[in-house]
Design a protein around this motif. Sequence first.
Motif, mmCIF file in Angstrom:
data_model
loop_
_atom_site.group_PDB
_atom_site.id
_atom_site.type_symbol
_atom_site.label_atom_id
_atom_site.label_comp_id
_atom_site.label_asym_id
_atom_site.label_seq_id
_atom_site.Cartn_x
_atom_site.Cartn_y
_atom_site.Cartn_z
ATOM 1 N N ILE A 1 -7.453 -24.715 23.733
ATOM 2 C CA ILE A 1 -7.399 -23.337 23.244
ATOM 3 C C ILE A 1 -6.221 -23.225 22.290
ATOM 4 N N ASP A 2 -6.514 -22.845 21.063
ATOM 5 C CA ASP A 2 -5.461 -22.682 20.059
ATOM 6 C C ASP A 2 -5.341 -21.200 19.720
ATOM 7 N N ASP A 3 -4.222 -20.604 20.107
ATOM 8 C CA ASP A 3 -4.007 -19.178 19.850
ATOM 9 C C ASP A 3 -3.790 -18.961 18.353
ATOM 10 N N ASN A 4 -4.742 -18.258 17.743
ATOM 11 C CA ASN A 4 -4.651 -17.963 16.315
ATOM 12 C C ASN A 4 -3.810 -16.721 16.064
ATOM 13 N N TYR A 5 -3.171 -16.258 17.104
ATOM 14 C CA TYR A 5 -2.243 -15.134 17.158
ATOM 15 C C TYR A 5 -2.902 -13.914 17.794
ATOM 16 N N GLY A 6 -2.427 -13.584 18.980
ATOM 17 C CA GLY A 6 -2.839 -12.344 19.630
ATOM 18 C C GLY A 6 -3.731 -12.485 20.842
ATOM 19 N N MET A 7 -4.195 -13.696 21.172
ATOM 20 C CA MET A 7 -5.136 -13.822 22.280
ATOM 21 C C MET A 7 -4.461 -14.124 23.621
ATOM 22 N N GLU A 8 -3.195 -14.469 23.587
ATOM 23 C CA GLU A 8 -2.516 -14.962 24.800
ATOM 24 C C GLU A 8 -2.568 -13.991 25.993
ATOM 25 N N PRO A 9 -2.267 -12.697 25.844
ATOM 26 C CA PRO A 9 -2.297 -11.826 27.034
ATOM 27 C C PRO A 9 -3.681 -11.679 27.638
ATOM 28 N N TYR A 10 -4.715 -11.668 26.805
ATOM 29 C CA TYR A 10 -6.084 -11.570 27.311
ATOM 30 C C TYR A 10 -6.496 -12.874 27.986
#
Length: 216
Positions: A107-116
């Motif tokens: 999983i590569d966070d493209n910015y903003g998905m981490e909390p979900y």
Amino acid sequence: MKKLSKILLLLHLLLAPTVQAQEIAILKYGGGGDWYANPTALPNLINFCNQHLRTTLNPKPSTVEVDSPNLFQYPFLHMTGHGNVFFTQEEAENLRMYLLSGGFLHIDDNYGMEPYLRKELAKVFPNKEWIELGADHPIFKQQYKFPKGLPKIHEHDGKRPQAFGIFDNNRLILLFTYESDLGDGWEDPEVHNDPKEVRLKALQMGANIISYVFKS
């Protein structure tokens, strides 16, 4: 019935055609997040690996949904996006079975998905913790050496890049790359206009991930 379904899925993984042994798929998830982000990224990484690592990956990655039995055809799944992620209980169970049966998810966070993502992965593995990988982890010592660990490709919040893993019996089954944005570095040069050395660093780190998974 559910137990029988699980047995059939495990058999599907074990008996999958060898021609698909080196296929990578993009994970399509629900919740409204852009699972389709960075469309040129994975094809470019695959091309880089086939050229420099002599892998034989299918140059065109497939797309597979989280609850699909076809999940088990792919030893390597890639997931990215900027926003919301949501797994149903059925999807969480299918993904858990896939990972525990030998599959791998990057999983590569493209910015903003981490909390979900944290909330949804708790459905998949309620009793497993995310563990930060140190710079001495073998994934940073494959064909390309990264003595400081995960490289920084794009700047967002000024945070340091981090690689988190979920393990099962000492096997890394899930890798989450955070505050790095590897996928942006894999995209076509004109998409982000990154310097050549930055794109190369991203591709080399991606190649290390591929190498680590297929050698393990």
